[in-house]
Write a protein that holds these residues in place. Structure first.
Motif, PDB file in Angstrom:
ATOM      1  N   ASN A   9     -57.957   1.549  50.342  1.00 57.87           N
ATOM      2  CA  ASN A   9     -57.546   2.845  50.877  1.00 57.87           C
ATOM      3  C   ASN A   9     -58.766   3.510  51.509  1.00 57.87           C
ATOM      4  OD1 ASN A   9     -56.081   5.126  51.463  1.00 57.87           O
ATOM      5  ND2 ASN A   9     -55.886   5.824  49.346  1.00 57.87           N
ATOM      6  N   PRO A  10     -59.155   3.093  52.710  1.00 56.27           N
ATOM      7  CA  PRO A  10     -60.385   3.612  53.318  1.00 56.27           C
ATOM      8  C   PRO A  10     -60.305   5.106  53.596  1.00 56.27           C
ATOM      9  CG  PRO A  10     -59.112   2.356  54.911  1.00 56.27           C
ATOM     10  CD  PRO A  10     -58.457   2.138  53.596  1.00 56.27           C
ATOM     11  N   ALA A  11     -61.431   5.792  53.434  1.00 54.15           N
ATOM     12  CA  ALA A  11     -61.529   7.221  53.716  1.00 54.15           C
ATOM     13  C   ALA A  11     -62.051   7.436  55.135  1.00 54.15           C
ATOM     14  CB  ALA A  11     -62.453   7.896  52.697  1.00 54.15           C
ATOM     15  N   ASN A 125     -63.272   9.408  46.413  1.00 53.39           N
ATOM     16  CA  ASN A 125     -63.512   9.505  47.859  1.00 53.39           C
ATOM     17  C   ASN A 125     -62.253   9.848  48.635  1.00 53.39           C
ATOM     18  OD1 ASN A 125     -62.374   6.959  47.326  1.00 53.39           O
ATOM     19  ND2 ASN A 125     -63.373   6.008  49.070  1.00 53.39           N
ATOM     20  N   ASN A 126     -61.111   9.305  48.236  1.00 52.38           N
ATOM     21  CA  ASN A 126     -59.874   9.593  48.963  1.00 52.38           C
ATOM     22  C   ASN A 126     -59.369  11.008  48.711  1.00 52.38           C
ATOM     23  OD1 ASN A 126     -59.439   6.319  48.256  1.00 52.38           O
ATOM     24  ND2 ASN A 126     -59.038   6.958  50.366  1.00 52.38           N
ATOM     25  N   ILE A 127     -59.574  11.518  47.496  1.00 55.22           N
ATOM     26  CA  ILE A 127     -59.155  12.893  47.220  1.00 55.22           C
ATOM     27  C   ILE A 127     -60.075  13.868  47.966  1.00 55.22           C
ATOM     28  CG2 ILE A 127     -58.672  14.579  45.419  1.00 55.22           C
ATOM     29  CD1 ILE A 127     -56.894  12.046  45.485  1.00 55.22           C
ATOM     30  N   GLU A 128     -61.357  13.569  48.017  1.00 47.89           N
ATOM     31  CA  GLU A 128     -62.268  14.397  48.802  1.00 47.89           C
ATOM     32  C   GLU A 128     -61.912  14.336  50.285  1.00 47.89           C
ATOM     33  OE1 GLU A 128     -67.064  14.971  49.712  1.00 47.89           O
ATOM     34  OE2 GLU A 128     -66.396  13.587  48.135  1.00 47.89           O
ATOM     35  N   ASP A 129     -61.544  13.158  50.756  1.00 44.51           N
ATOM     36  CA  ASP A 129     -61.153  12.988  52.154  1.00 44.51           C
ATOM     37  C   ASP A 129     -59.920  13.829  52.479  1.00 44.51           C
ATOM     38  OD1 ASP A 129     -61.336  11.676  54.728  1.00 44.51           O
ATOM     39  OD2 ASP A 129     -59.559  10.545  54.145  1.00 44.51           O
ATOM     40  N   GLY A 249     -47.804  15.939  53.555  1.00 51.31           N
ATOM     41  CA  GLY A 249     -48.669  15.846  54.713  1.00 51.31           C
ATOM     42  C   GLY A 249     -49.763  14.805  54.603  1.00 51.31           C
ATOM     43  N   THR A 250     -49.703  13.988  53.568  1.00 51.92           N
ATOM     44  CA  THR A 250     -50.745  12.981  53.351  1.00 51.92           C
ATOM     45  C   THR A 250     -50.342  11.665  54.009  1.00 51.92           C
ATOM     46  OG1 THR A 250     -51.357  13.979  51.242  1.00 51.92           O
ATOM     47  CG2 THR A 250     -52.073  11.712  51.632  1.00 51.92           C
ATOM     48  N   PRO A 251     -51.132  11.154  54.943  1.00 50.45           N
ATOM     49  CA  PRO A 251     -50.787   9.867  55.572  1.00 50.45           C
ATOM     50  C   PRO A 251     -50.836   8.745  54.549  1.00 50.45           C
ATOM     51  CG  PRO A 251     -53.006  10.549  56.200  1.00 50.45           C
ATOM     52  CD  PRO A 251     -52.395  11.713  55.468  1.00 50.45           C
ATOM     53  N   PRO A 252     -49.934   7.784  54.656  1.00 52.00           N
ATOM     54  CA  PRO A 252     -49.924   6.685  53.696  1.00 52.00           C
ATOM     55  C   PRO A 252     -51.133   5.787  53.876  1.00 52.00           C
ATOM     56  CG  PRO A 252     -48.394   6.235  55.476  1.00 52.00           C
ATOM     57  CD  PRO A 252     -48.889   7.641  55.682  1.00 52.00           C
ATOM     58  N   PRO A 253     -51.542   5.100  52.814  1.00 52.28           N
ATOM     59  CA  PRO A 253     -52.651   4.149  52.943  1.00 52.28           C
ATOM     60  C   PRO A 253     -52.229   2.964  53.790  1.00 52.28           C
ATOM     61  CG  PRO A 253     -51.613   3.915  50.806  1.00 52.28           C
ATOM     62  CD  PRO A 253     -50.981   5.124  51.454  1.00 52.28           C
ATOM     63  N   PRO A 254     -53.188   2.248  54.377  1.00 41.98           N
ATOM     64  CA  PRO A 254     -52.840   1.083  55.193  1.00 41.98           C
ATOM     65  C   PRO A 254     -52.203  -0.007  54.346  1.00 41.98           C
ATOM     66  CG  PRO A 254     -55.200   1.152  54.771  1.00 41.98           C
ATOM     67  CD  PRO A 254     -54.644   2.451  54.276  1.00 41.98           C
TER      68      PRO A 254
END
Length: 269
Positions: A9-11, A125-129, A249-254
């Motif tokens: 799940n890249p930020a 990192n993803n929550i901060e992103d 509003g959160t885009p899904p992970p790749p």
């Protein structure tokens, strides 16, 4: 128990706050009495007790505002019962509310510290992103305070120190479950050997939360009295609650490709 090692799940931005929190936790741990010198003698124990009484959160202090009139001074003395830690009036003014913040940077050992930092590095990192740097820092603090006071409410008369970033990090995990339930997480599962698997976050984090809930009742674990599992539960729920309005509003992970469940996925027909 599964050990997470990486999420797919890249930020989009560098998680400066997450890195700073990890660095601060490590720095504070290194200045905690006994960390670098080792040893477990009476003098070291007295210094550690004095340090924790000053900086750790104590449920009795948080709920009732009952600050002790005598605390360990860090010195060793000899009394009628033999050698022991000298106690006396505290030489500092302690704020129970502020002690929650300082306690979030204290840890009881290397395993406690590294375990917490591993979870924070993988999921923070993803929550901060998603939240942005400032809101993420506020979110982290709110979850930590919710966890500490939640634990204190059910242990209101306890004088044992409460330390660790686990409550705040549990909030990060709760937010991750709400925002990225389908993200894949590489974990190590102890089954004769450590078996690598890539599982959905809802399984990994749901399983973790379930264990904390069971352990918080004292079931299935012998050290339930020394680990604040209730704080983990409250922090996790606080993180879920705070993140819930953001889920749409959160885009899904790749969608991951290649390896799946530890093996290379085949073509679909």
């Amino acid at each position: 128990m599964v050990i997470p090692v990486h999420d797919v799940n890249p930020a989009r931005r560098t998680p400066y706050v997450t890195y700073a929190l990890i660095a601060a936790n490590i720095a504070v741990f290194l200045i905690t009495p006994g960390t670098l010198t080792g040893g477990s003698g009476l003098s070291q124990l007295c210094h550690l007790q004095a340090f924790l009484d000053h900086w750790a959160a104590v449920p009795r202090e948080l709920i009732h505002g009952q600050l002790p009139t005598t605390v360990p001074t860090g010195d060793v003395g000899v009394g009628a019962g033999g050698p022991g830690c000298v106690v006396g009036p505290p030489g500092y003014d302690k704020s129970p509310q502020l002690s929650v913040l300082t306690a979030m940077f204290l840890h009881g050992g290397w395993v406690h510290l590294l375990g917490n930092m591993l979870f924070l590095l993988i999921f923070g990192n993803n929550i901060e992103d998603r939240l942005g740097h400032v809101r993420y820092l506020l979110f982290y603090g709110l979850c930590g305070y919710a966890a500490a006071y939640g634990f204190a409410l059910v242990n209101a008369d306890s004088g044992d120190p409460l330390i660790g970033a686990s409550g705040a990090i549990a909030g990060v995990l709760g937010a991750y479950l709400v925002l990225y339930p389908k993200a894949r997480v590489w974990v190590l599962v102890p089954f004769l050997i450590f078996l690598p698997l890539r599982l959905p976050a809802w399984i990994v984090l749901g399983f973790w939360f379930g264990l904390q809930a069971v352990y918080s009742s004292g079931t299935g674990v012998s050290e339930a009295g020394t680990v604040a599992y209730a704080a983990h539960v409250v922090g996790f729920l606080a993180g879920m609650l705070l993140a819930w309005p953001l889920r749409r509003g959160t885009p899904p992970p790749p969608e991951p490709r290649g390896l799946l469940w530890g093996r290379r996925a085949g073509h679909r027909w």
